[in-house]
Design a protein around this motif. Sequence first.
Motif, mmCIF file in Angstrom:
data_model
loop_
_atom_site.group_PDB
_atom_site.id
_atom_site.type_symbol
_atom_site.label_atom_id
_atom_site.label_comp_id
_atom_site.label_asym_id
_atom_site.label_seq_id
_atom_site.Cartn_x
_atom_site.Cartn_y
_atom_site.Cartn_z
ATOM 1 N N THR A 1 0.925 -1.052 -0.176
ATOM 2 C CA THR A 1 -0.419 0.070 -0.232
ATOM 3 C C THR A 1 0.777 1.370 0.285
ATOM 4 O OG1 THR A 1 -1.604 -1.277 1.344
ATOM 5 C CG2 THR A 1 -1.678 1.137 1.580
ATOM 6 N N ILE A 2 0.216 1.788 -0.859
ATOM 7 C CA ILE A 2 1.286 3.314 -1.018
ATOM 8 C C ILE A 2 0.129 4.884 -0.765
ATOM 9 C CG2 ILE A 2 3.186 2.316 -2.510
ATOM 10 C CD1 ILE A 2 1.620 4.338 -4.786
ATOM 11 N N ARG A 3 1.123 5.545 -0.246
ATOM 12 C CA ARG A 3 0.288 6.677 0.227
ATOM 13 C C ARG A 3 0.784 7.238 -0.986
ATOM 14 N NH1 ARG A 3 -0.285 8.440 6.109
ATOM 15 N NH2 ARG A 3 -0.315 11.266 5.070
ATOM 16 N N ILE A 4 -0.385 8.176 -1.806
ATOM 17 C CA ILE A 4 -0.007 9.525 -2.954
ATOM 18 C C ILE A 4 -0.816 10.634 -3.035
ATOM 19 C CG2 ILE A 4 -0.133 9.254 -5.447
ATOM 20 C CD1 ILE A 4 -1.629 6.971 -5.803
ATOM 21 N N ARG A 5 0.165 11.432 -3.077
ATOM 22 C CA ARG A 5 -0.688 13.258 -2.414
ATOM 23 C C ARG A 5 -1.187 13.536 -4.348
ATOM 24 N NH1 ARG A 5 2.648 17.959 -1.933
ATOM 25 N NH2 ARG A 5 1.356 19.706 -1.783
ATOM 26 N N ILE A 6 -2.054 13.950 -4.447
ATOM 27 C CA ILE A 6 -2.130 14.166 -5.472
ATOM 28 C C ILE A 6 -3.193 16.071 -5.428
ATOM 29 C CG2 ILE A 6 -4.715 14.435 -7.858
ATOM 30 C CD1 ILE A 6 -3.923 11.413 -7.335
ATOM 31 N N LEU A 7 -2.026 16.599 -6.073
ATOM 32 C CA LEU A 7 -2.338 18.371 -5.722
ATOM 33 C C LEU A 7 -3.903 19.049 -7.097
ATOM 34 C CD1 LEU A 7 1.030 19.682 -6.375
ATOM 35 C CD2 LEU A 7 0.124 19.374 -4.519
ATOM 36 N N ILE B 1 -13.671 11.578 -24.026
ATOM 37 C CA ILE B 1 -13.484 10.426 -25.780
ATOM 38 C C ILE B 1 -12.030 10.749 -26.004
ATOM 39 C CG2 ILE B 1 -15.030 8.196 -25.771
ATOM 40 C CD1 ILE B 1 -16.601 10.670 -27.266
ATOM 41 N N GLY B 2 -11.158 10.559 -26.267
ATOM 42 C CA GLY B 2 -10.089 11.247 -27.502
ATOM 43 C C GLY B 2 -9.536 11.712 -26.904
ATOM 44 N N LEU B 3 -9.481 11.000 -25.753
ATOM 45 C CA LEU B 3 -7.934 11.808 -24.360
ATOM 46 C C LEU B 3 -6.979 11.867 -24.212
ATOM 47 C CD1 LEU B 3 -9.000 14.849 -23.189
ATOM 48 C CD2 LEU B 3 -9.241 13.454 -20.509
ATOM 49 N N SER B 4 -5.747 12.355 -23.681
ATOM 50 C CA SER B 4 -5.078 11.399 -23.862
ATOM 51 C C SER B 4 -4.354 10.664 -22.615
ATOM 52 C CB SER B 4 -3.489 12.279 -23.960
ATOM 53 O OG SER B 4 -3.097 13.429 -22.930
ATOM 54 N N SER B 5 -5.150 11.526 -21.178
ATOM 55 C CA SER B 5 -5.310 11.019 -20.256
ATOM 56 C C SER B 5 -5.653 9.751 -19.541
ATOM 57 C CB SER B 5 -5.872 11.895 -19.153
ATOM 58 O OG SER B 5 -5.531 11.266 -17.757
ATOM 59 N N ARG B 6 -5.054 8.630 -19.083
ATOM 60 C CA ARG B 6 -5.138 7.515 -18.603
ATOM 61 C C ARG B 6 -5.968 7.336 -17.454
ATOM 62 N NH1 ARG B 6 -2.088 3.350 -20.266
ATOM 63 N NH2 ARG B 6 -4.279 2.091 -20.068
ATOM 64 N N LYS C 1 -3.793 13.884 -15.225
ATOM 65 C CA LYS C 1 -2.969 13.076 -15.924
ATOM 66 C C LYS C 1 -1.168 12.838 -15.330
ATOM 67 C CE LYS C 1 0.779 15.794 -19.444
ATOM 68 N NZ LYS C 1 1.724 15.632 -19.497
ATOM 69 N N ALA C 2 -1.235 11.456 -15.637
ATOM 70 C CA ALA C 2 -0.374 10.245 -15.366
ATOM 71 C C ALA C 2 1.126 11.061 -14.809
ATOM 72 C CB ALA C 2 -0.624 9.137 -16.602
ATOM 73 N N THR C 3 1.242 12.350 -15.722
ATOM 74 C CA THR C 3 3.107 12.578 -14.766
ATOM 75 C C THR C 3 2.557 13.775 -14.367
ATOM 76 O OG1 THR C 3 2.403 13.978 -17.025
ATOM 77 C CG2 THR C 3 3.801 11.836 -17.201
ATOM 78 N N ALA C 4 1.734 13.878 -13.581
ATOM 79 C CA ALA C 4 1.396 15.281 -12.801
ATOM 80 C C ALA C 4 1.470 14.786 -11.619
ATOM 81 C CB ALA C 4 -0.248 15.251 -12.625
ATOM 82 N N VAL C 5 1.650 13.318 -11.449
ATOM 83 C CA VAL C 5 2.187 13.232 -9.591
ATOM 84 C C VAL C 5 3.951 12.887 -9.250
ATOM 85 C CG1 VAL C 5 1.531 11.617 -7.368
ATOM 86 C CG2 VAL C 5 0.026 12.245 -9.174
ATOM 87 N N PRO C 6 4.891 14.136 -9.010
ATOM 88 C CA PRO C 6 5.994 13.639 -8.922
ATOM 89 C C PRO C 6 6.150 12.216 -7.931
ATOM 90 C CG PRO C 6 5.201 15.381 -7.592
ATOM 91 C CD PRO C 6 4.405 15.327 -8.143
ATOM 92 N N ARG C 7 7.664 11.929 -7.994
ATOM 93 C CA ARG C 7 8.144 10.824 -7.456
ATOM 94 C C ARG C 7 7.896 11.493 -5.645
ATOM 95 N NH1 ARG C 7 12.980 6.608 -8.145
ATOM 96 N NH2 ARG C 7 11.715 6.366 -10.215
ATOM 97 N N GLY C 8 8.272 12.230 -5.109
ATOM 98 C CA GLY C 8 8.431 12.944 -3.678
ATOM 99 C C GLY C 8 6.599 12.825 -3.018
ATOM 100 N N ASN C 9 6.031 12.606 -4.402
ATOM 101 C CA ASN C 9 4.674 12.900 -3.283
ATOM 102 C C ASN C 9 4.082 11.547 -3.303
ATOM 103 O OD1 ASN C 9 4.485 15.947 -2.819
ATOM 104 N ND2 ASN C 9 3.053 15.793 -4.910
#
Lengths: 363, 229
Positions: free
Chosen positions: A270-276, A288-293, A347-355
Motif C-alpha cells: 500500500t502506498i500514499r499518493i498526494r494529488i494536487l 473520449i479521445g483524451l490522452s489521460s489514462r 495526467k499520469a505525469t502530474a504526480v512527482p515521485r516525492g508525492n
Amino acid sequence: MSLEVTITHITGDFELDVSFRTGSGVTAIFGPSGSGKSSITNAISGLINPLSGRIMLNETVLYDATSGLNSAPHKRRIGYVFQDGRLFPHLSVEGNIRFGLRFAKVGGNLDEVVQMLGLEPLLSRRPNTLSGGEKQRVALARALLSQPRLLLMDEPLAALDEPRKDEILPYLERLRDRAKIPIVYVSHSVAEVARLADDLIVLQGGKIVMSGPTEDVLSDPAAMPFVGVREAGSILRAKVLEHGSDGLCRLQISGGELVLPGVVTGVGKTIRIRILAQDILLSLEHPIGLSSRNILPVQVTAIKLGDGPGAAVSLRCGSDRLLARVTAQAAEELGIKPGLDCFAILKATAVPRGNIGEKLSEN
Amino acid sequence: MILRPEEWAALALSLKVSFWAVVLSLPLALLVAWLLARRQFWGKSLLNALVFLPLILPPVVTGYILLLMFGRAGIFGEFLARFGIVLAFRWTGAALAAAIMGFPLMVRAIRLAIEAADPKLEAAAATLGAGPAARFIFVTLPLIAPGILAGAVLGFAKAMGEFGATITFVANIPGQTQTLPSAIYAFLQVPGGEASALRLVGLSLFVALGAVLISEWLARRVAERIGQR
C-alpha cells in the motif's frame, strides 16, 4: 497512548492558545513560521513553561499550572529532534547516539536503530564532517535510543535541500511504521505532512484553525487558504497492482484504478499518493479521445469559492476524497454543485515521485 | 646555564606556589564564572566587581589587605591559626596572594567560554534524560575545556610573575617566600648581584616561553578533540 495539551502562552505580543489531543501514529502540527508550532513542542518537552494550562501524557500529568506541578525535561522521557540537529560536537556519531542510553531505564536496541537509519558507516565520524541529512538521521537515532514515550520532531527537514529531503523521508516513513511510539511532527511543508502524518493540526497565529485525519483536512476546501492554492490537494491510499514494462504502475484505489509513473514499491503493498488540486480536471461526460489514462467517476460533495478567480471542489471517489481546483467561471458554466456526478481527470505525469510515499502497515 | 642553590630555590618555590595557586583556585573560578555567565541573582554586579578588584587595585594594596585579614591578628588569620594554618610570611601565603591576583584572569577566560557554549546543546541533553549535573559533566565541561585551559595558563603565568602583593603579604625570605620576581628584586638591591639577577631573568624568559608553547599545543589538541577544528 495519548497526549493531551491545553495551554496558553505569551511571548512578546504573540499569544498561543491551543487545546488538542493526539493518539498513536504521527500527528503533524502544520502552520507558517511564527504560528507557534515550536512553542507547543517546547512546552510539551518542558523546555519552556506555558503561562497556563495542562499537559498530560498517558494519564501522567507533566505540567499543570493550577497545581504548580511541573516535571523537569529530563524526567519526561520525551525525545526531541531539533531543526538544527544539535549534535554534541565533542562526541563521535556513536557517542552521540549512545548519549541517552546511560539515562534510560531500559536499554534500547542500538544495532536495530543503527541499521534502520543506515548509520553503520558513520559511527566513528565527527558531527562536523556530516552532511545535513546525515546529521538529522543521527539526531533521530539519538532521540530514539533514549527510549522516549513520545517523539517530537520540530521541522527536522527544514534545513535540508530537496534531494536531502527525499533521501531522509523514506527513513521517517520506516520509523513511523516500525517504531511503536507516537510522534508529533512540526512542519510548514504540506508535502511532508501529506506524506507522513496520520492526523493533522493546522495552526494559524497561535490558534488551531483545523484538525482531524490528514486525508480529511487536506481534502477539505476550507483548508485551501492555509495550505495555499498551489499546495492544496488530497491524499489517496493505493495498492500496487502491476508494474508495466514501460515504467508505469497500475494502482488500485477505492474508486477505480490509476496509472502513474515513478512508483518503486513492490506489488501488493500500500502506498500514499498526494494529488494536487490544480492537477485535476473536471468533466461532465466521460471524455473520449483524451490522452489521460486516469479518469475517475466522482461525486461533488462541496464547493468553496475563494477571493480570487478559483474555486475549490471537494469530490467523493469511492471511499476516498479528492480536491480539485477550477476557475469559478468554469464551475458556474458546468453547474458544479454538491451531489453532481462527474469525472475527474488526472495526467499520469502530474504526480512527482516525492508525492508518493510508502505505507508499510495499515492502520 | 649553571644556577646557584638560592637561584634554584627561587625557581622551585615559584613553580610550587604557582601550581597550588592555580589548582586550588580553579574550581572556585569555574563556579564563579558559571554563576556570572548563566545565573541572574541579587548582588551579581557586586560579585563581578569583587572578582575583578585585584586587577584594578595596586598589588601593594591587595597584599596589605591580605596581611590585615590573614595575618596572625587578622579575622581569618586568627581563625585559621587555631587549626595550625599560618599564611603570613609562609609559602602558602604566597600561593594565596598569587591565586587572588590570578583569579580575575581565570574567571574571565572561563566565563567567556561558558557564554560561548550553546545552551541549546544542554537543552538537547535534557530531552535525552540528562539531569543538571550530568549535563554539566558530559556536555558543558567538555565544551568549555579550552576556556578552562586558557584560564589555568593565564592564572599560572600571573602567579609566576606576581610580585607586589606577595612581597607585601609574605615578605621576601630566601627559601621560604622568595619567588623568582622577589629574588630578582633582591639581587638587584645588593652590590654584585647583577649576574644572579640576569640569570634569573633569562630563566623567567625560558619558563614563560615554555608555558606559552605548551598551552598553545594543549589548546590545539583540546580543540581537535571537541571537534571545533
